[in-house]
Design a protein around this motif. Sequence first.
Motif, PDB file in Angstrom:
ATOM      1  N   GLU A   1      24.802  50.355  59.262  1.00 42.51           N
ATOM      2  CA  GLU A   1      25.169  50.444  57.848  1.00 42.51           C
ATOM      3  C   GLU A   1      24.005  50.981  57.007  1.00 42.51           C
ATOM      4  N   LEU A   2      22.784  50.546  57.310  1.00 43.60           N
ATOM      5  CA  LEU A   2      21.626  51.035  56.565  1.00 43.60           C
ATOM      6  C   LEU A   2      21.461  52.548  56.720  1.00 43.60           C
ATOM      7  N   VAL A   3      21.650  53.051  57.926  1.00 46.29           N
ATOM      8  CA  VAL A   3      21.507  54.492  58.150  1.00 46.29           C
ATOM      9  C   VAL A   3      22.601  55.258  57.413  1.00 46.29           C
ATOM     10  N   VAL A   4      23.824  54.750  57.464  1.00 43.61           N
ATOM     11  CA  VAL A   4      24.923  55.392  56.734  1.00 43.61           C
ATOM     12  C   VAL A   4      24.599  55.454  55.245  1.00 43.61           C
ATOM     13  N   ARG A   5      24.118  54.349  54.683  1.00 46.48           N
ATOM     14  CA  ARG A   5      23.790  54.320  53.263  1.00 46.48           C
ATOM     15  C   ARG A   5      22.613  55.251  52.942  1.00 46.48           C
ATOM     16  N   ALA A   6      21.619  55.294  53.834  1.00 46.07           N
ATOM     17  CA  ALA A   6      20.465  56.169  53.607  1.00 46.07           C
ATOM     18  C   ALA A   6      20.896  57.632  53.577  1.00 46.07           C
ATOM     19  N   ARG A   7      21.837  58.003  54.436  1.00 46.95           N
ATOM     20  CA  ARG A   7      22.319  59.381  54.467  1.00 46.95           C
ATOM     21  C   ARG A   7      23.215  59.698  53.275  1.00 46.95           C
ATOM     22  N   ARG A   8      23.985  58.737  52.862  1.00 46.79           N
ATOM     23  CA  ARG A   8      25.024  58.985  51.867  1.00 46.79           C
ATOM     24  C   ARG A   8      24.577  58.707  50.440  1.00 46.79           C
ATOM     25  N   ASP A   9      23.757  57.665  50.257  1.00 46.50           N
ATOM     26  CA  ASP A   9      23.522  57.141  48.911  1.00 46.50           C
ATOM     27  C   ASP A   9      22.126  57.401  48.364  1.00 46.50           C
ATOM     28  N   GLY A  10      21.290  58.116  49.092  1.00 49.18           N
ATOM     29  CA  GLY A  10      20.072  58.605  48.498  1.00 49.18           C
ATOM     30  C   GLY A  10      18.810  57.791  48.672  1.00 49.18           C
ATOM     31  N   PRO A  11      17.799  58.091  47.823  1.00 49.25           N
ATOM     32  CA  PRO A  11      16.434  57.610  48.031  1.00 49.25           C
ATOM     33  C   PRO A  11      16.277  56.103  48.124  1.00 49.25           C
ATOM     34  N   ALA A  12      16.991  55.347  47.296  1.00 50.73           N
ATOM     35  CA  ALA A  12      16.798  53.898  47.317  1.00 50.73           C
ATOM     36  C   ALA A  12      17.103  53.330  48.692  1.00 50.73           C
ATOM     37  N   TRP A  13      18.108  53.869  49.349  1.00 50.23           N
ATOM     38  CA  TRP A  13      18.469  53.339  50.661  1.00 50.23           C
ATOM     39  C   TRP A  13      17.554  53.850  51.765  1.00 50.23           C
ATOM     40  N   ARG A  14      16.894  54.986  51.538  1.00 53.10           N
ATOM     41  CA  ARG A  14      15.863  55.404  52.488  1.00 53.10           C
ATOM     42  C   ARG A  14      14.657  54.463  52.387  1.00 53.10           C
ATOM     43  N   VAL A  15      14.309  54.103  51.166  1.00 45.01           N
ATOM     44  CA  VAL A  15      13.246  53.102  50.980  1.00 45.01           C
ATOM     45  C   VAL A  15      13.653  51.789  51.626  1.00 45.01           C
TER      46      VAL A  15
END
Length: 273
Positions: A71-85
Amino acid sequence: MSTSTSSPWPSTPLEAAEKAFTLLAEAPTHVPFDARGFDGLPDRILPLDELRRLVLAAGTSPQVRNAVWRELVVRARRDGPAWRVAAVGMAMPGLRRQAGMLAAGWRGDTHDLDAELLLGFMECLARVDLDAARICGRLIEAGVRAARKVREAESDTMLIRSGELGAVMPIRPWDHPDLVLARAVAVAVLDRDEANLIAATRLDDQTLAGVAARIGISPQLASAWRTRAEKRLADAIGAGELSFVPLRSRRNRPNTSRPGRGVGPALGSGAAA
């Protein structure tokens, strides 16, 4: 005002990433994780710092950890910088352990190694297989490979020293497979295409069929090509041919050698604001 907000911004890459993660877990920048439906986690929305504690807890199963990371990877790809952090922060305990091992015996700037560790991790976010096991481990391993390449490139001379002929056990930390392949290319045991084929299929978890398709040959030909190359490599190691192989240093610093390459751009502008 909280201590984390008022204190000076850290100058080291890992500390800066950890502080950005801490800010995401606090109001008013709180980024929540919806844990409802994840077996083994509380049936509620969790702040990121609590999620990290739960995921790292000894009683949390590998299946639950991997589901969270998917789920974290999906959010990082889809939802931008905050989720990459968020992804970097969730992996921070493992990243810190690896950074400590990478720094052992290193006389250069460890900030460079840490930056490449983070960059390799974040670049892998875009390509890691969501159906694979150990998603977090694969991301960290990608970061370690990136940092090790910088260690190799920044060293003036890397030698595997031996007092006798025959097979030699490499001296740590120069025993990483990437460096063995680089030494083999340096003395023409392998050409670059052969080394890239071995690295992609043996170290980077890419399928032989996928690599073969990308370079325009059949899987059968790729398999035969790799087998012959690996035999030459094994013979060279056994004969001690890779024991004294200097590798040319890279004079450009890793964070300035390519425009736009850095932890900030990879996270996204304003990620830690």
